[in-house]
Design a protein around this motif. Sequence first.
Motif, PDB file in Angstrom:
ATOM      1  N   GLY A   8       1.376  -5.667   8.025  1.00 17.72           N
ATOM      2  CA  GLY A   8       1.027  -4.323   7.587  1.00 17.72           C
ATOM      3  C   GLY A   8       2.187  -3.457   7.171  1.00 17.72           C
ATOM      4  N   TYR A   9       3.363  -4.054   6.921  1.00 17.67           N
ATOM      5  CA  TYR A   9       4.552  -3.240   6.673  1.00 17.67           C
ATOM      6  C   TYR A   9       4.355  -2.228   5.557  1.00 17.67           C
ATOM      7  CZ  TYR A   9       9.151  -1.813   5.076  1.00 17.67           C
ATOM      8  OH  TYR A   9      10.220  -1.057   4.680  1.00 17.67           O
ATOM      9  N   GLU A  10       3.780  -2.667   4.441  1.00 18.99           N
ATOM     10  CA  GLU A  10       3.663  -1.780   3.283  1.00 18.99           C
ATOM     11  C   GLU A  10       2.783  -0.570   3.584  1.00 18.99           C
ATOM     12  OE1 GLU A  10       3.131  -5.026   3.202  1.00 18.99           O
ATOM     13  OE2 GLU A  10       4.555  -5.908   1.806  1.00 18.99           O
ATOM     14  N   LEU A  11       1.870  -0.699   4.546  1.00 17.91           N
ATOM     15  CA  LEU A  11       1.030   0.438   4.922  1.00 17.91           C
ATOM     16  C   LEU A  11       1.550   1.123   6.171  1.00 17.91           C
ATOM     17  CD1 LEU A  11      -0.807  -1.297   2.992  1.00 17.91           C
ATOM     18  CD2 LEU A  11      -2.736  -0.311   4.206  1.00 17.91           C
ATOM     19  N   TYR A  29       1.636  -6.254  13.386  1.00 12.93           N
ATOM     20  CA  TYR A  29       2.898  -6.880  13.003  1.00 12.93           C
ATOM     21  C   TYR A  29       3.254  -6.423  11.594  1.00 12.93           C
ATOM     22  CZ  TYR A  29       1.912  -9.981  16.925  1.00 12.93           C
ATOM     23  OH  TYR A  29       1.634 -10.478  18.176  1.00 12.93           O
ATOM     24  N   ASN A  30       4.513  -6.072  11.408  1.00 12.76           N
ATOM     25  CA  ASN A  30       4.957  -5.704  10.063  1.00 12.76           C
ATOM     26  C   ASN A  30       4.936  -6.904   9.135  1.00 12.76           C
ATOM     27  OD1 ASN A  30       5.402  -2.945  10.308  1.00 12.76           O
ATOM     28  ND2 ASN A  30       7.455  -3.207  11.111  1.00 12.76           N
ATOM     29  N   ARG A  31       5.385  -8.035   9.657  1.00  9.00           N
ATOM     30  CA  ARG A  31       5.458  -9.254   8.846  1.00  9.00           C
ATOM     31  C   ARG A  31       5.146 -10.461   9.722  1.00  9.00           C
ATOM     32  NH1 ARG A  31       9.807  -6.060   7.757  1.00  9.00           N
ATOM     33  NH2 ARG A  31      10.034  -5.301   5.603  1.00  9.00           N
ATOM     34  N   PRO A 290       1.175   2.881  -5.283  1.00  5.16           N
ATOM     35  CA  PRO A 290       1.183   4.332  -5.105  1.00  5.16           C
ATOM     36  C   PRO A 290       0.575   4.734  -3.758  1.00  5.16           C
ATOM     37  CG  PRO A 290       0.485   3.802  -7.323  1.00  5.16           C
ATOM     38  CD  PRO A 290       0.569   2.500  -6.579  1.00  5.16           C
ATOM     39  N   PHE A 291       1.047   5.831  -3.198  1.00  2.00           N
ATOM     40  CA  PHE A 291       0.577   6.267  -1.878  1.00  2.00           C
ATOM     41  C   PHE A 291      -0.940   6.404  -1.840  1.00  2.00           C
ATOM     42  CE2 PHE A 291      -0.747   9.570   1.075  1.00  2.00           C
ATOM     43  CZ  PHE A 291      -0.165   9.137   2.256  1.00  2.00           C
ATOM     44  N   GLU A 292      -1.496   7.041  -2.873  1.00  8.15           N
ATOM     45  CA  GLU A 292      -2.943   7.274  -2.886  1.00  8.15           C
ATOM     46  C   GLU A 292      -3.720   5.959  -2.884  1.00  8.15           C
ATOM     47  OE1 GLU A 292      -0.858  10.558  -5.205  1.00  8.15           O
ATOM     48  OE2 GLU A 292      -0.768   8.363  -5.083  1.00  8.15           O
ATOM     49  N   THR A 293      -3.176   4.971  -3.592  1.00 11.98           N
ATOM     50  CA  THR A 293      -3.841   3.671  -3.684  1.00 11.98           C
ATOM     51  C   THR A 293      -3.816   2.952  -2.346  1.00 11.98           C
ATOM     52  OG1 THR A 293      -3.027   3.571  -5.957  1.00 11.98           O
ATOM     53  CG2 THR A 293      -3.929   1.544  -5.031  1.00 11.98           C
ATOM     54  N   ARG A 294      -2.662   2.981  -1.677  1.00 12.06           N
ATOM     55  CA  ARG A 294      -2.552   2.324  -0.372  1.00 12.06           C
ATOM     56  C   ARG A 294      -3.384   3.038   0.690  1.00 12.06           C
ATOM     57  NH1 ARG A 294       2.120   2.895   1.629  1.00 12.06           N
ATOM     58  NH2 ARG A 294       3.009   4.295   0.060  1.00 12.06           N
ATOM     59  N   GLU A 295      -3.473   4.353   0.587  1.00 14.30           N
ATOM     60  CA  GLU A 295      -4.313   5.113   1.508  1.00 14.30           C
ATOM     61  C   GLU A 295      -5.773   4.715   1.331  1.00 14.30           C
ATOM     62  OE1 GLU A 295      -4.138   9.667   3.002  1.00 14.30           O
ATOM     63  OE2 GLU A 295      -4.497   9.406   0.857  1.00 14.30           O
ATOM     64  N   ARG A 296      -6.185   4.524   0.089  1.00  7.83           N
ATOM     65  CA  ARG A 296      -7.555   4.078  -0.198  1.00  7.83           C
ATOM     66  C   ARG A 296      -7.772   2.664   0.345  1.00  7.83           C
ATOM     67  NH1 ARG A 296      -7.184   4.226  -5.417  1.00  7.83           N
ATOM     68  NH2 ARG A 296      -7.451   6.480  -5.430  1.00  7.83           N
TER      69      ARG A 296
END
Length: 318
Positions: A8-11, A29-31, A290-296
């Motif tokens: 989940g690192y990217e989020l 876990y991040n990775r 983009p932040f908005e995309t990952r939040e979605r």
Amino acid sequence: MKIVLLDGYELNRDLNWKLLRELGDCSFYNRTSEDNNEILERISDAEIVITHKTPLNEYVIGKAHNLKYIGIMGTGYDVVDINSAHKNNIIVTNVPTYASDAVAQFTISLLLEVVGQVGLHNQLVHNGNWLKSPDFTFWNKPLFELSGKTLGLIGFGHIAQKVAKLGHAFNMNVIFYNHHSKVVPEKWIKQVSLDELLQQSDVISLHVPQTPTTIDLINKTTISKMKPTVILLNTARGSLINESDVAEALNRGRIYAFATDVVQHEPIRPENPLLKAKNCYITPHIAWAPFETRERLLGITVNNLKSYLAGNLVNVVD
């Protein structure tokens, strides 16, 4: 209930998983590496596993005896052996269309970089090249208008349809190839055969999933049918192109430019032939980011699981 998030690192870096924590005993876990033993060590007692790019193959799925649900944080589901999951009565969900706007936007960004050379000339100005110029203007790489050019889309799902509208806004002629017929209400777009698209397009953009029939879709044979001035774009999957064939075509001037956000092995490997190819633009798989995309993405991932727990399945991979 044990929930494991494998990568989940990217989020995790700037988003909050509070809503997921409320659903069970969570291990984040991040990775996680692709090593089967490491994956099994982390998910051996889990009923719920959330993965982004960590692969869950037949061996892992067969050994994870408590596993009942796999949530994929993305649209593509090649990271999970779907047949094995179904054989073991495991529900698999994905997150379709969460990044359609972002990926379409990024696809056009790649195209604009190729035809407008903004990044290059910005760097040249900062390096002092304009300062030394005897003229009010200078450029050291060709610049092109998109108006009147033909944009060919291979695949016509949500992202491709958005790219089509953006291309139309630039007054481009838009055509597409799809493996089955599509009813398109707009009069400015036309469905054609793959050969017609390859032969007619000034810009070709890939928007199909990775399947046995699309791997190496762009190869010496398909390249031979393209215009030598063509610009090729890929924001789908790296395996859709034969990287050696594309690199050779770039170096021989058989295609004008290739701009991609994805490669076959990610992170990119030093021996990748595209790294030394002429007129090749590579970004590190960020069209979705983009932040908005990952939040979605996070919100839909959690909602998929909540719906499963409530007995109301959504976004199930068949």
